[in-house]
Write a protein that holds these residues in place. Structure first.
Motif, PDB file in Angstrom:
ATOM      1  N   GLU A 135       3.382  -0.989   3.949  1.00 33.56           N
ATOM      2  CA  GLU A 135       2.601   0.223   3.696  1.00 33.56           C
ATOM      3  C   GLU A 135       3.481   1.444   3.926  1.00 33.56           C
ATOM      4  O   GLU A 135       4.141   1.569   4.956  1.00 33.56           O
TER       5      GLU A 135
ATOM      6  N   GLY B 168       3.330   5.723   3.756  1.00 31.77           N
ATOM      7  CA  GLY B 168       2.422   6.856   3.712  1.00 31.77           C
ATOM      8  C   GLY B 168       3.162   8.168   3.835  1.00 31.77           C
ATOM      9  O   GLY B 168       4.043   8.316   4.688  1.00 31.77           O
TER      10      GLY B 168
ATOM     11  N   ALA C 100       5.065   5.866   8.071  1.00 36.19           N
ATOM     12  CA  ALA C 100       4.308   7.076   7.756  1.00 36.19           C
ATOM     13  C   ALA C 100       5.135   8.298   8.097  1.00 36.19           C
ATOM     14  O   ALA C 100       5.885   8.306   9.084  1.00 36.19           O
TER      15      ALA C 100
ATOM     16  N   ASN D 244       0.701   6.468  12.082  1.00 30.02           N
ATOM     17  CA  ASN D 244       0.116   5.169  11.747  1.00 30.02           C
ATOM     18  C   ASN D 244      -0.994   4.857  12.737  1.00 30.02           C
ATOM     19  O   ASN D 244      -0.807   5.000  13.947  1.00 30.02           O
TER      20      ASN D 244
ATOM     21  N   ASN E 269      -1.330   6.713   7.635  1.00 30.64           N
ATOM     22  CA  ASN E 269      -1.818   5.378   7.282  1.00 30.64           C
ATOM     23  C   ASN E 269      -2.891   4.972   8.280  1.00 30.64           C
ATOM     24  O   ASN E 269      -2.671   5.084   9.491  1.00 30.64           O
TER      25      ASN E 269
ATOM     26  N   ASN F   2       0.409   5.390   0.117  1.00 26.97           N
ATOM     27  CA  ASN F   2      -0.510   6.497   0.334  1.00 26.97           C
ATOM     28  C   ASN F   2       0.250   7.810   0.198  1.00 26.97           C
ATOM     29  O   ASN F   2       1.122   8.110   1.019  1.00 26.97           O
TER      30      ASN F   2
ATOM     31  N   GLY G  40      -4.120   7.142   3.597  1.00 27.72           N
ATOM     32  CA  GLY G  40      -4.805   5.951   3.119  1.00 27.72           C
ATOM     33  C   GLY G  40      -5.690   5.359   4.186  1.00 27.72           C
ATOM     34  O   GLY G  40      -5.445   5.526   5.390  1.00 27.72           O
TER      35      GLY G  40
ATOM     36  N   GLN H 264       5.022  -0.910   8.439  1.00 28.09           N
ATOM     37  CA  GLN H 264       4.161   0.261   8.224  1.00 28.09           C
ATOM     38  C   GLN H 264       4.973   1.512   8.531  1.00 28.09           C
ATOM     39  O   GLN H 264       5.457   1.692   9.649  1.00 28.09           O
TER      40      GLN H 264
ATOM     41  N   GLU I 280      -5.560   1.744   9.257  1.00 27.01           N
ATOM     42  CA  GLU I 280      -6.120   0.402   9.093  1.00 27.01           C
ATOM     43  C   GLU I 280      -7.277   0.257  10.068  1.00 27.01           C
ATOM     44  O   GLU I 280      -7.092   0.432  11.276  1.00 27.01           O
TER      45      GLU I 280
ATOM     46  N   SER J  51       0.849  -1.190   0.000  1.00 26.21           N
ATOM     47  CA  SER J  51       0.000   0.000   0.000  1.00 26.21           C
ATOM     48  C   SER J  51       0.885   1.239   0.000  1.00 26.21           C
ATOM     49  O   SER J  51       1.813   1.356   0.798  1.00 26.21           O
TER      50      SER J  51
END
Length: 543
Positions: free
Chosen positions: A259, A261, A277, A281, A265, A246, A250, A275, A267, A244
């Motif tokens: 992921e 970002g 960002a 996050n 981010n 973003n 996202g 993850q 979820e 993912s």
């Protein structure tokens, strides 16, 4: 206008079937039609089958399985020419091969409550293959145009607290009236969707689709500018991603992969993998893996792995490491919390808390290192800091006199086996000096009245009658004391003190060290450095 009924009306058949779990079946049928097999699987699993009858072979099918997962059974039944898409409680039969040409089908309709026949706003309407979506307006009406691989499109209709429905649409169909049946079980709002930051960045339409739709689908990759402006469309909140990206923010169901970002981010449910960002996050359920954020990581349930943030990390149960520039919070920690300012653990800490200022835990089963350490209960371990406050443990004020400063005040806090000492003293008489120091100590009871203790402190000495002296001017003291308990909260202590004094005389008053420690055991001057040792005394009363 015409009313639409579900595609599924099955007769009760005398079949050799036996219900297992929702996704594991035992089924034995010979020379049965596909329709009869689908009926049997519906009875076993509760799943409903939707299909274009023109796609289904006319020849009979044989199936004999024992305790097999539903996907395995479907693969055996459908063969190589057919496949399926699962949408909530529905299984839609589709061609296995993707057609080279897509057809465009438009449909309009209205959605009503099956009991009251009132219009239902904010109902999710979506095509099951590409998840092209629409939402009903305040009058319960919708318009949807979707590209489909067949002349028949399956349109799913979902709303929170209503039973899902799938309708079949052809190019000849113009308008549908669909009745949704309410269900008694009220769905709880996802906790992620209640966060102000999520509501600010995510349009209400995107959150409403995520709340309405019961499907969960995994996709290899998605790209998002903002929630709703993404390759997953408005139903991104029901899609699980492997990769993912973003650009700004996202919004997804879950993550099982990587992921990245630019800012945020989000979820709605769980996550695993990596993850990262630029700012934040957010994970609504558990996370296993690594989280990196410029500002904050927020995991609403359990976390295992490594959390690193410029300001703060939050999780419920932590197994691993939290690293933050400002603050770490958790309910229970098995591992380490490391922060520039504070760590907070509202349950049990089994590991280490290390902060630049304050650590707090309900129950300590490990070690705390900080300026201030707080715990309600200590099962094992200890704390290192200036102030260590534990319920029903040692925190006492002490007034004392010694061979350097006759008037001293100290605060001692921590455990009997290991406590910290903060002290200050003054000699306003012949010595004309004052001191301050830090250290640690340990004490143990010899019997109900007698107490033995030892302390090691580092003290800095300064003159009263001149400016503050820089450089090395330190007195290392090791004391061995005996004490007696006078009352429950008052005790007296006293004993010898071994002094090791170091004085860097460059630019300082060279006669300052002559004010104390005259009966030396060792005295040495080398260049501008003076060292000497002697034995003194200390007597104290604790409160």
């Amino acid at each position: 206008m015409r009313h639409v009924m579900l595609l599924f009306s099955f007769l009760l058949l005398g079949l050799s079937v036996r219900a297992q779990t929702n996704d594991v079946v035992t089924l034995n049928m010979e020379n049965a039609s596909y329709q009869r097999v689908f009926q049997a699987l519906t009875e076993l699993t509760g799943k409903k089958f939707a299909y274009n009858s023109d796609l289904i072979p006319e020849q009979p099918v044989n199936v004999a399985v024992e305790q097999e997962a539903l996907p395995v059974v479907l693969k055996q039944i459908l063969g190589s020419k057919l496949s399926y898409v699962e949408r909530g409680q529905y299984i839609i039969i589709v061609p296995a091969e993707k057609p080279k040409k897509q057809l465009s089908i438009s449909t309009r309709g209205e959605i009503l409550d099956a009991n009251t026949h009132k219009e239902l706003p904010e109902v999710s309407v979506y095509e099951v293959n590409r998840l092209t979506s629409a939402m009903t307006d305040h009058f319960g009406q919708y318009t949807l145009t979707a590209s489909v691989p067949d002349e028949v499109a399956f349109i799913a209709i979902s709303k929170a607290n209503y039973q899902d429905t799938v309708i079949q649409v052809t190019p000849k169909d113009r308008f549908f009236t669909v009745l949704l049946k309410p269900i008694q079980e009220i769905q709880q709002q996802n906790p992620t969707d209640t966060l102000k930051l999520v509501r600010f960045f995510t349009r209400s339409k995107v959150r409403k689709h995520a709340s309405n739709v019961s499907l969960t689908e995994r996709r290899l990759a998605q790209v998002s500018l903002l929630p709703g402006l993404s390759s997953n469309g408005f139903i991104s909140g029901k899609i699980s991603n492997v990769f993912s990206f973003n650009i700004i923010a996202g919004y997804a169901h879950s993550l099982h992969g990587v992921e990245l970002g630019g800012f945020l981010n989000m979820e709605r449910m769980e996550g695993s993998g990596l993850q990262m960002a630029g700012a934040i996050n957010i994970v609504g359920s558990y996370f296993h893996g690594n989280q990196w954020a410029g500002i904050s990581n927020i995991t609403l349930q359990d976390f295992s792995g490594f959390q690193a943030a410029g300001f703060s990390n939050h999780a419920r149960k932590v197994v691993g490491l939290q690293l933050a520039g400002g603050l770490n919070t958790a309910t229970e920690t098995h591992g380490m919390q490391l922060s520039g300012f504070a760590n907070h653990n509202s349950g049990t800490l089994s590991g280490v808390q290390l902060s630049g200022f304050i650590n707090r835990t309900e129950t300590l089963k490990g070690m705390q290192i900080g300026i201030i350490n707080l715990a309600r209960e200590v099962e094992s371990g200890f704390s290192i800091g200036l102030i260590n406050l534990f319920k029903d443990e040692l925190h006492q004020l002490e007034a004392s006199t010694n061979d350097i400063t006759p008037y001293n005040l100290s605060f001692k806090s921590g455990l009997n086996g290991f406590y910290s000492v903060i002290s200050a003293g003054i000699d306003p008489h012949a010595g004309q000096l004052w001191s301050y120091g830090l250290g640690f100590g340990s004490q143990w009871a010899l019997n109900k009245s007698l107490i033995a203790s030892t302390e090691l402190t580092m003290n800095t000495l300064q003159p009263l009658n001149s400016a503050f002296m820089d450089g090395f001017n330190s007195d290392l003291r090791w004391s061995i004391r005996m004490g007696g308990q006078l009352t429950k909260k008052i005790s007296i202590h006293g004993g010898p003190v071994f002094h090791y004094y170091f004085f860097g005389r460059h630019g300082q008053n060279p006669q300052f060290s002559d004010r104390f420690g005259t009966n030396t055991l060792y005295h040495h001057i080398r260049g501008n450095a003076l060292t000497k040792t002697w034995i003194g005394y200390e007597a104290a009363i604790r409160f």
